[in-house]
Structures are given as C-alpha cells and as structure tokens.
Design a protein around this motif. Structure first.
Motif, PDB file in Angstrom:
ATOM      1  N   VAL A 341       9.754  14.579   2.816  1.00  0.00           N
ATOM      2  CA  VAL A 341       9.395  13.498   3.747  1.00  0.00           C
ATOM      3  C   VAL A 341       7.875  13.447   3.927  1.00  0.00           C
ATOM      4  O   VAL A 341       7.272  12.359   3.927  1.00  0.00           O
ATOM      5  CB  VAL A 341      10.101  13.673   5.105  1.00  0.00           C
ATOM      6  CG1 VAL A 341       9.554  12.702   6.145  1.00  0.00           C
ATOM      7  CG2 VAL A 341      11.608  13.477   4.946  1.00  0.00           C
ATOM      8  N   ALA A 342       7.244  14.614   4.052  1.00  0.00           N
ATOM      9  CA  ALA A 342       5.778  14.659   4.196  1.00  0.00           C
ATOM     10  C   ALA A 342       5.099  14.093   2.951  1.00  0.00           C
ATOM     11  O   ALA A 342       4.122  13.323   3.039  1.00  0.00           O
ATOM     12  CB  ALA A 342       5.325  16.089   4.454  1.00  0.00           C
ATOM     13  N   GLU A 343       5.617  14.454   1.765  1.00  0.00           N
ATOM     14  CA  GLU A 343       5.063  13.934   0.514  1.00  0.00           C
ATOM     15  C   GLU A 343       5.271  12.417   0.408  1.00  0.00           C
ATOM     16  O   GLU A 343       4.391  11.688  -0.064  1.00  0.00           O
ATOM     17  CB  GLU A 343       5.713  14.630  -0.685  1.00  0.00           C
ATOM     18  CG  GLU A 343       5.324  16.097  -0.826  1.00  0.00           C
ATOM     19  CD  GLU A 343       6.125  16.811  -1.903  1.00  0.00           C
ATOM     20  OE1 GLU A 343       5.729  17.924  -2.293  1.00  0.00           O
ATOM     21  OE2 GLU A 343       7.159  16.270  -2.360  1.00  0.00           O
ATOM     22  N   LEU A 344       6.440  11.975   0.840  1.00  0.00           N
ATOM     23  CA  LEU A 344       6.740  10.536   0.837  1.00  0.00           C
ATOM     24  C   LEU A 344       5.771   9.780   1.738  1.00  0.00           C
ATOM     25  O   LEU A 344       5.213   8.750   1.341  1.00  0.00           O
ATOM     26  CB  LEU A 344       8.190  10.319   1.285  1.00  0.00           C
ATOM     27  CG  LEU A 344       8.635   8.876   1.570  1.00  0.00           C
ATOM     28  CD1 LEU A 344       8.476   7.993   0.340  1.00  0.00           C
ATOM     29  CD2 LEU A 344      10.092   8.865   2.057  1.00  0.00           C
ATOM     30  N   ASP A 345       5.545  10.308   2.932  1.00  0.00           N
ATOM     31  CA  ASP A 345       4.611   9.672   3.876  1.00  0.00           C
ATOM     32  C   ASP A 345       3.191   9.623   3.296  1.00  0.00           C
ATOM     33  O   ASP A 345       2.494   8.624   3.415  1.00  0.00           O
ATOM     34  CB  ASP A 345       4.610  10.410   5.215  1.00  0.00           C
ATOM     35  CG  ASP A 345       5.904  10.209   5.993  1.00  0.00           C
ATOM     36  OD1 ASP A 345       6.653   9.262   5.659  1.00  0.00           O
ATOM     37  OD2 ASP A 345       6.171  10.995   6.930  1.00  0.00           O
ATOM     38  N   SER A 346       2.786  10.702   2.650  1.00  0.00           N
ATOM     39  CA  SER A 346       1.442  10.753   2.042  1.00  0.00           C
ATOM     40  C   SER A 346       1.321   9.722   0.923  1.00  0.00           C
ATOM     41  O   SER A 346       0.284   9.043   0.802  1.00  0.00           O
ATOM     42  CB  SER A 346       1.160  12.146   1.472  1.00  0.00           C
ATOM     43  OG  SER A 346       1.074  13.108   2.491  1.00  0.00           O
ATOM     44  N   ALA A 347       2.349   9.618   0.120  1.00  0.00           N
ATOM     45  CA  ALA A 347       2.339   8.655  -0.996  1.00  0.00           C
ATOM     46  C   ALA A 347       2.273   7.232  -0.463  1.00  0.00           C
ATOM     47  O   ALA A 347       1.533   6.384  -0.999  1.00  0.00           O
ATOM     48  CB  ALA A 347       3.572   8.851  -1.880  1.00  0.00           C
ATOM     49  N   ARG A 348       3.035   6.970   0.579  1.00  0.00           N
ATOM     50  CA  ARG A 348       3.011   5.620   1.165  1.00  0.00           C
ATOM     51  C   ARG A 348       1.634   5.308   1.754  1.00  0.00           C
ATOM     52  O   ARG A 348       1.129   4.190   1.620  1.00  0.00           O
ATOM     53  CB  ARG A 348       4.074   5.525   2.279  1.00  0.00           C
ATOM     54  CG  ARG A 348       5.491   5.341   1.730  1.00  0.00           C
ATOM     55  CD  ARG A 348       6.506   5.468   2.843  1.00  0.00           C
ATOM     56  NE  ARG A 348       7.774   4.823   2.495  1.00  0.00           N
ATOM     57  CZ  ARG A 348       8.902   5.033   3.156  1.00  0.00           C
ATOM     58  NH1 ARG A 348       8.923   5.858   4.191  1.00  0.00           N
ATOM     59  NH2 ARG A 348      10.014   4.407   2.800  1.00  0.00           N
ATOM     60  N   ALA A 349       1.029   6.288   2.409  1.00  0.00           N
ATOM     61  CA  ALA A 349      -0.302   6.094   2.997  1.00  0.00           C
ATOM     62  C   ALA A 349      -1.335   5.828   1.896  1.00  0.00           C
ATOM     63  O   ALA A 349      -2.193   4.951   2.030  1.00  0.00           O
ATOM     64  CB  ALA A 349      -0.699   7.318   3.810  1.00  0.00           C
ATOM     65  N   ALA A 350      -1.224   6.573   0.794  1.00  0.00           N
ATOM     66  CA  ALA A 350      -2.146   6.388  -0.320  1.00  0.00           C
ATOM     67  C   ALA A 350      -2.002   4.991  -0.932  1.00  0.00           C
ATOM     68  O   ALA A 350      -2.999   4.346  -1.281  1.00  0.00           O
ATOM     69  CB  ALA A 350      -1.910   7.464  -1.386  1.00  0.00           C
ATOM     70  N   LEU A 351      -0.742   4.538  -1.036  1.00  0.00           N
ATOM     71  CA  LEU A 351      -0.500   3.197  -1.581  1.00  0.00           C
ATOM     72  C   LEU A 351      -1.073   2.130  -0.656  1.00  0.00           C
ATOM     73  O   LEU A 351      -1.650   1.141  -1.105  1.00  0.00           O
ATOM     74  CB  LEU A 351       1.004   2.980  -1.773  1.00  0.00           C
ATOM     75  CG  LEU A 351       1.654   3.710  -2.946  1.00  0.00           C
ATOM     76  CD1 LEU A 351       3.169   3.618  -2.867  1.00  0.00           C
ATOM     77  CD2 LEU A 351       1.176   3.097  -4.266  1.00  0.00           C
ATOM     78  N   ALA A 352      -0.912   2.349   0.654  1.00  0.00           N
ATOM     79  CA  ALA A 352      -1.422   1.377   1.631  1.00  0.00           C
ATOM     80  C   ALA A 352      -2.948   1.307   1.568  1.00  0.00           C
ATOM     81  O   ALA A 352      -3.544   0.226   1.604  1.00  0.00           O
ATOM     82  CB  ALA A 352      -0.970   1.764   3.041  1.00  0.00           C
ATOM     83  N   LEU A 353      -3.583   2.458   1.436  1.00  0.00           N
ATOM     84  CA  LEU A 353      -5.054   2.490   1.355  1.00  0.00           C
ATOM     85  C   LEU A 353      -5.538   1.826   0.071  1.00  0.00           C
ATOM     86  O   LEU A 353      -6.517   1.098   0.056  1.00  0.00           O
ATOM     87  CB  LEU A 353      -5.551   3.937   1.401  1.00  0.00           C
ATOM     88  CG  LEU A 353      -5.511   4.627   2.771  1.00  0.00           C
ATOM     89  CD1 LEU A 353      -5.813   6.108   2.621  1.00  0.00           C
ATOM     90  CD2 LEU A 353      -6.498   3.975   3.722  1.00  0.00           C
TER      91      LEU A 353
END
Length: 356
Positions: A341-353
């Motif tokens: 879940v933490a990795e998923l959140d990080s990936a989503r944040a990176a995509l958003a940025l």
C-alpha cells in the motif's frame, strides 16, 4: 475500485488462491485483517476439507474473504498418451520409491458438493478457475449475496463470463505463476498467452465488468500500473507465497529467491495443463513429452511430488512461481500488505507529480 470491490476490501489487493496448500486459512485471514482480500483455494481438497477451512478462517477473521473453485474438466485426454507418459515416469517412481498415482482418480474435484456447501452457508466471494459456471449457478450465488469472479485469459472468455452473469473477472496474464486459468486447454494455442497489461486493455474493451488483474505482480508500483490500465484491484500470489503464514512447503519458499532457480516456464510436466513454475530437473526432463491431460497427469505425479518434498529435493517438486518471483519478500502477510500500500501510494504520488 468498483463499489462492490470496495465493500470487500479496504485496499485494492487480493491474495491469489493458490491450490496445493499455500493459501491456508492463516494466510487468507492475515491478508483480510490487513485490509486486502484473502482467498482460500478449494482445488484438490474434498468438500469437507473446504468446509473445515471455511470454518477455520471464520474463527480467525471477521473480514470478508473468498473461496476459489476449479471447474470440472471435459475428458479429452488420450489414454494412450497418458500411458506412454506413465511409462516415462517409471524411473522417477523407482528413484523416489513411491508408486505412480491413478490418473483416473477424478475429474470434477467435488465441484457439485462444494457448490452445495457454499450456497447453503454463503461466503462473501467465490471465484472460478478453468472455466465459467452456468448462469443458473451464478444466479444462485447472486441470490445468496455472494460476489462471483471468473478467471479469464482472453477477451472471449471475459465475454462468456459476462453473459453468464459473473460480477467481475480476474484477468490473468501469461506472467502468472501456477496454472493458466484458460477455459479450454487447447494444445494448438500453447504458448500464445497474452501479457497482463495488453490483456487488461483488451478485456476492458470487450466487457463492462470490474477487472481484477493478476500475473507477475510483486510491487506496489506494478499495482499502480494495472490500476492505471483500468483494473479495479490487483491479485498477487507469488508475493504472498513466501510469507510465514503461507502453507507452502519450506523448500518451495526457499527456491523463490535461490539463484539456482532463476527462470520460470510454462509446463505440463506436473499436471497435464500449462502452469508456470521454476525450471528444475523434473520440468526439463519431462516437460517436452508431457501430454495435454489434466487432471490425469496431476494424479499420476502427485505421489512423486510429495515424495520429493519429503526427501528434501526441490528438483522433483512443482515449484509454481510467477515471472517476478525473485522480488519475493519474506514478510508477515499483514506487513506485506502495508508495504504494498505504501509503494502504491508513492507510485501514485510520483505519477501525479509527473503529470502536473
């Protein structure tokens, strides 16, 4: 996630039902408690064995969980080819000092009895592998309040699942460990499996059902990728196989990250149906000659595989594994869900940025 999937689990993470012992009640309960969706595998178990595991998981968690059933298989195997393969395995029987099994031990895996139990005492989710149930069966589960999932490997299979009334499809890419969940085992199309990301796109254009994506997924970033491709959730098997709660044999767990076992291949050597596992001696020696004969070959080799495990010899075992197996992490199941879940959140944040 679709609203139905959201009701079943807090996070879009499903623990794959792995037949043969890995998906035990302890593993499924730990995943469900952590906010994922844990699954029991009823394949190769008796109806009563399945019932006892359902009782056990209910005592371990109050969260939703699923049960997976194998569809009965048509008898298309050539008895002569099975006989030839039996002869080829004679040396294995001598080596492991165990008799070969009866290839005709049963083809329906207790399907009707298992259906009766799950309809009489409903569980939150039931999924199906190796085919699609009839509309009557899926309608009965709908009336019982059970969410139904059909494993598919092509857009055509997804359409069949939609027509029959399934609530969702589990889209299985060719990268997946264990058996390919094809509805019909066609030797002519062997090796023609579709990669997961392509398959998600094809299925999304073919049907309107929610998609659970599976095949080679080991990290939260990969979960982000399949969600971005249109899946509502990701199903991981090999990633959970090495958890301490998993019921997989210790030799199987160790082989996941053993440098001696680097490659995976699809093989019929152990069961007669294409399944992805770590390449070992048994697969190399018998894979090229194994007939398309499921579950006859499974029953034939069952004793050999158990004897190899007992002898501490992974070279004679079915070491099912997805293509991402070297990324397996020996973490408790609940902790693995948290990390994913933490990795998923990080990936989503990176995509958003990246997109801003």
């Amino acid at each position: 996630m679709s609203s139905a999937l959201t009701d079943l689990c807090r996070y879009p993470i499903v623990q794959a039902p792995m037949a043969g012992g890995a998906s035990c009640p302890q593993l499924a309960a730990a995943v469900s408690d952590a906010g994922g969706l844990g699954f029991l595998a009823a394949g190769y178990k008796t109806a009563d064995g399945m019932y006892q595991e359902v009782k056990q998981i209910r005592g371990l968690t109050g969260q939703p969980f699923g049960v997976n059933l194998f569809m009965p298989q048509p008898n298309t195997a050539d008895p002569a080819a099975v006989g030839v393969y039996r002869h080829q395995l004679a040396g294995e029987a001598t080596w492991y000092e165990t008799p070969l099994g009866d290839p005709d031990s049963g083809r329906d895996d207790g399907y009707e009895a298992k259906l009766a139990i799950l309809l009489d005492d409903p569980v939150p989710v039931v999924s199906f592998t190796f085919g699609c149930p009839s509309r009557n069966v899926l309608d009965s589960f709908a009336k019982a309040g059970t969410f139904t999932v059909v494993t598919v490997t092509t857009p055509e299979e997804a359409q069949a699942a939609q027509w029959a009334g399934a609530d969702a499809v589990c889209v299985q890419g060719v990268e997946a460990g264990g058996h390919q969940g094809t509805h019909r085992d066609d030797p002519a199309s062997e090796g023609a499996g579709i990669g997961l990301l392509s398959l998600i796109g094809l299925v999304r254009e073919a049907v309107r059902l929610p998609v659970i994506a599976t095949g080679g997924l080991m990290r939260g970033g990969q979960i982000a990728a399949v969600l971005a491709a249109g899946a509502g959730a990701a199903q991981l098997g090999t990633a959970f196989l090495v958890c301490p709660e998993s019921g997989a044999n210790a030799l199987h767990k160790q082989a996941m990250t053993n440098p001696l076992f680097v490659r995976t291949e699809l093989t019929r050597a152990f069961s007669g149906r294409p399944a992805r596992g770590l390449v070992n001696r048994f697969m190399r020696e018998h894979g090229p000659y194994a007939p398309a004969a499921y579950p006859q070959v499974h029953h034939l080799t069952s004793g050999l595989r158990k004897a190899a495990a007992k002898a501490g010899d992974p070279q004679g075992m079915a070491l099912w594994a997805g293509q991402g197996h070297t990324m397996a992490r020996e973490l408790p199941a609940g902790q693995l869900v948290e990390v994913l879940v933490a990795e998923l959140d990080s990936a989503r944040a990176a995509l958003a940025l990246g997109g801003s």
